[in-house]
Design an enzyme around this catalytic site. Sequence first.
Site, mmCIF file in Angstrom:
data_model
loop_
_atom_site.group_PDB
_atom_site.id
_atom_site.type_symbol
_atom_site.label_atom_id
_atom_site.label_comp_id
_atom_site.label_asym_id
_atom_site.label_seq_id
_atom_site.Cartn_x
_atom_site.Cartn_y
_atom_site.Cartn_z
ATOM 1 N N LYS A 107 -68.656 10.670 -18.108
ATOM 2 C CA LYS A 107 -67.507 11.526 -17.780
ATOM 3 C C LYS A 107 -67.396 11.596 -16.269
ATOM 4 O O LYS A 107 -68.405 11.519 -15.555
ATOM 5 C CB LYS A 107 -67.712 12.943 -18.333
ATOM 6 C CG LYS A 107 -66.411 13.678 -18.560
ATOM 7 C CD LYS A 107 -65.764 13.249 -19.872
ATOM 8 C CE LYS A 107 -64.460 13.955 -20.133
ATOM 9 N NZ LYS A 107 -63.966 13.669 -21.487
ATOM 10 N N ASN A 222 -50.350 17.751 -26.850
ATOM 11 C CA ASN A 222 -50.385 16.358 -27.309
ATOM 12 C C ASN A 222 -51.035 16.250 -28.687
ATOM 13 O O ASN A 222 -50.411 15.802 -29.649
ATOM 14 C CB ASN A 222 -51.131 15.507 -26.271
ATOM 15 C CG ASN A 222 -51.296 14.065 -26.739
ATOM 16 O OD1 ASN A 222 -52.122 13.766 -27.594
ATOM 17 N ND2 ASN A 222 -50.477 13.175 -26.229
HETATM 18 P P1 NAD Z 1 -52.428 19.585 -24.031
HETATM 19 O O1 NAD Z 1 -52.529 20.177 -22.672
HETATM 20 O O2 NAD Z 1 -51.380 18.550 -24.302
HETATM 21 O O3 NAD Z 1 -52.231 20.753 -25.128
HETATM 22 C C1 NAD Z 1 -52.945 21.928 -25.166
HETATM 23 C C2 NAD Z 1 -52.066 22.994 -25.817
HETATM 24 O O4 NAD Z 1 -52.834 24.170 -26.007
HETATM 25 C C3 NAD Z 1 -50.859 23.394 -24.981
HETATM 26 O O5 NAD Z 1 -49.710 23.456 -25.807
HETATM 27 C C4 NAD Z 1 -51.212 24.812 -24.493
HETATM 28 O O6 NAD Z 1 -50.073 25.615 -24.307
HETATM 29 C C5 NAD Z 1 -52.045 25.295 -25.654
HETATM 30 N N1 NAD Z 1 -52.880 26.443 -25.311
HETATM 31 C C6 NAD Z 1 -53.549 26.701 -24.164
HETATM 32 N N2 NAD Z 1 -54.153 27.891 -24.239
HETATM 33 C C7 NAD Z 1 -53.887 28.392 -25.467
HETATM 34 C C8 NAD Z 1 -54.236 29.580 -26.138
HETATM 35 N N3 NAD Z 1 -54.991 30.494 -25.563
HETATM 36 N N4 NAD Z 1 -53.777 29.757 -27.395
HETATM 37 C C9 NAD Z 1 -52.995 28.836 -27.995
HETATM 38 N N5 NAD Z 1 -52.634 27.706 -27.398
HETATM 39 C C10 NAD Z 1 -53.073 27.476 -26.146
HETATM 40 O O7 NAD Z 1 -53.896 19.008 -24.353
HETATM 41 P P2 NAD Z 1 -54.346 17.969 -25.472
HETATM 42 O O8 NAD Z 1 -54.510 16.630 -24.859
HETATM 43 O O9 NAD Z 1 -53.505 18.124 -26.698
HETATM 44 O O10 NAD Z 1 -55.838 18.524 -25.753
HETATM 45 C C11 NAD Z 1 -56.058 19.644 -26.579
HETATM 46 C C12 NAD Z 1 -57.515 19.662 -26.982
HETATM 47 O O11 NAD Z 1 -57.820 18.424 -27.647
HETATM 48 C C13 NAD Z 1 -58.512 19.761 -25.820
HETATM 49 O O12 NAD Z 1 -59.651 20.473 -26.242
HETATM 50 C C14 NAD Z 1 -58.895 18.302 -25.579
HETATM 51 O O13 NAD Z 1 -60.167 18.190 -24.938
HETATM 52 C C15 NAD Z 1 -58.919 17.809 -27.001
HETATM 53 N N6 NAD Z 1 -58.834 16.357 -27.090
HETATM 54 C C16 NAD Z 1 -57.685 15.733 -26.742
HETATM 55 C C17 NAD Z 1 -57.640 14.343 -26.811
HETATM 56 C C18 NAD Z 1 -56.377 13.593 -26.488
HETATM 57 O O14 NAD Z 1 -56.377 12.364 -26.647
HETATM 58 N N7 NAD Z 1 -55.296 14.252 -26.090
HETATM 59 C C19 NAD Z 1 -58.772 13.602 -27.225
HETATM 60 C C20 NAD Z 1 -59.936 14.298 -27.597
HETATM 61 C C21 NAD Z 1 -59.944 15.684 -27.529
#
Ligand code: NAD
Length: 416
Positions: A107, A222
């Site tokens: 990382k 996402n």
């Molecule tokens: P993102 O920023 O696109 O989405 C996160 C969402 O969570 C946003 O809509 C935000 O408004 C919402 N959010 C934030 N605080 C909140 C709260 N207190 N209550 C409710 N909603 C809240 O991020 P993402 O890429 O979708 O990632 C989300 C999670 O998935 C993270 O933990 C990330 O590490 C994990 N993840 C993502 C990927 C990927 O490919 N995108 C891969 C592995 C893990």
Amino acid sequence: MAEKTLNPFEIVQKQVFDACQALGTDPAVYEILKEPQRTLEVSIPVRMDDGSIKSFLGYRAQHNDALGPTKGGIRFHPNVYMDEVKALAMWMTFKCAVLGLPYGGAKGAVKCDPKSMSQGEIERLSRGYMRAISQIVGPEKDIPAPDVYTNPQIMAWMADEFSKMREKNVFGIITGKPLIMGGSAGRNSATARGCVFTIVQAAKRLGIDLNGARVVVQGFGNAGSFAAELMAQLGSKIIAVNDSKGAAVNPKGLDPKAVKEFKAKTGTVKGFPGSCDASNDEVLTMDCEILIPAALENQITSQNAAQVKAKIIGEAANGPTTPEADEILAKNGVLVIPDILANAGGVTVSYFEWVQNLQNFYWTEEEVNSRLERMMVAAFDAVYDMHVEKKVKMRDAAYMRAVARVAEAMKVRGWL
Ligand code: NAD
């Protein structure tokens, strides 16, 4: 009593220690796995738009490369610190191992606030970070990718900088690139798609019909928005979604595509026509069959876990459930598909991107999705079978499978 806030590095060390104990591994396994093999801290001087020079701290942690080159994203965030980067690198080792990918975990991060920087400053910082870590990364050594607040454009700048330094195109240096520069079809929806594949398997094992099942998605970003769309395509009813500003709840079911369009226009799901608002806790504890946390860490805690009514939790987010909450959910018979399995679709399609770059031969989205399904289903089955056979939680089973694979590789390599 409130839970003690643990350092994420201590949490993952404990998870690995417990898995080593449960497997009865040679003590040398934990001795090697408890710390990353290499960490690098760099200072990156950047010419700011006002002409001044500002230095940013950057990190890269490479946890273990017994199974192959290390792999893991780069985070741009004002609060990053080395222990967080080390923990995230360790999680990557086990996420890759549970899926059977030929990778170890790594990382990276830069301590910065990209929201307050211009595109030019972000480009110079991205190129400077790549120059600073270039000696320890490479397609056969360590392959970065996007993470929080980094994106395909930043990956393109970094791949370009590395290519200039090597005096040839090296697209396999980094994944999550734009399609035109060697990115993979299907990468955007890969995390959600992988998560949904595991939920489908879990539902089959528990005899839950997903057609008509009620689904709640916490965090409509996402991962969450694609997960809602894919569940709706299976005939499930999306009864609630939320984001940091509020919720959209409709017991009759929401149209995720329409909610996505609404959020694109207004910046939130709150106020979606025909829906009502709810607190974050109300969303997490709503009556439903499937709960998909897709926001942040530490959302399901000892305070709300007993009220969770879902039968299956698919952890699209990293670390949404605290260790104490995990125990409560297990006692209440909730099947938790742990993050290192449920959200591994992202790194799996990153692996596909790297393979395509090395071969200079590109796959269709259908090929990407069907290979992803095969790998997610195989990993789910292996973890679920261990969960049943050894009578341990799915999370423990996932760690046991992952640690066993890394330990076996270390043994045949003569490290133990
Ligand atoms: P993102 O920023 O696109 O989405 C996160 C969402 O969570 C946003 O809509 C935000 O408004 C919402 N959010 C934030 N605080 C909140 C709260 N207190 N209550 C409710 N909603 C809240 O991020 P993402 O890429 O979708 O990632 C989300 C999670 O998935 C993270 O933990 C990330 O590490 C994990 N993840 C993502 C990927 C990927 O490919 N995108 C891969 C592995 C893990």
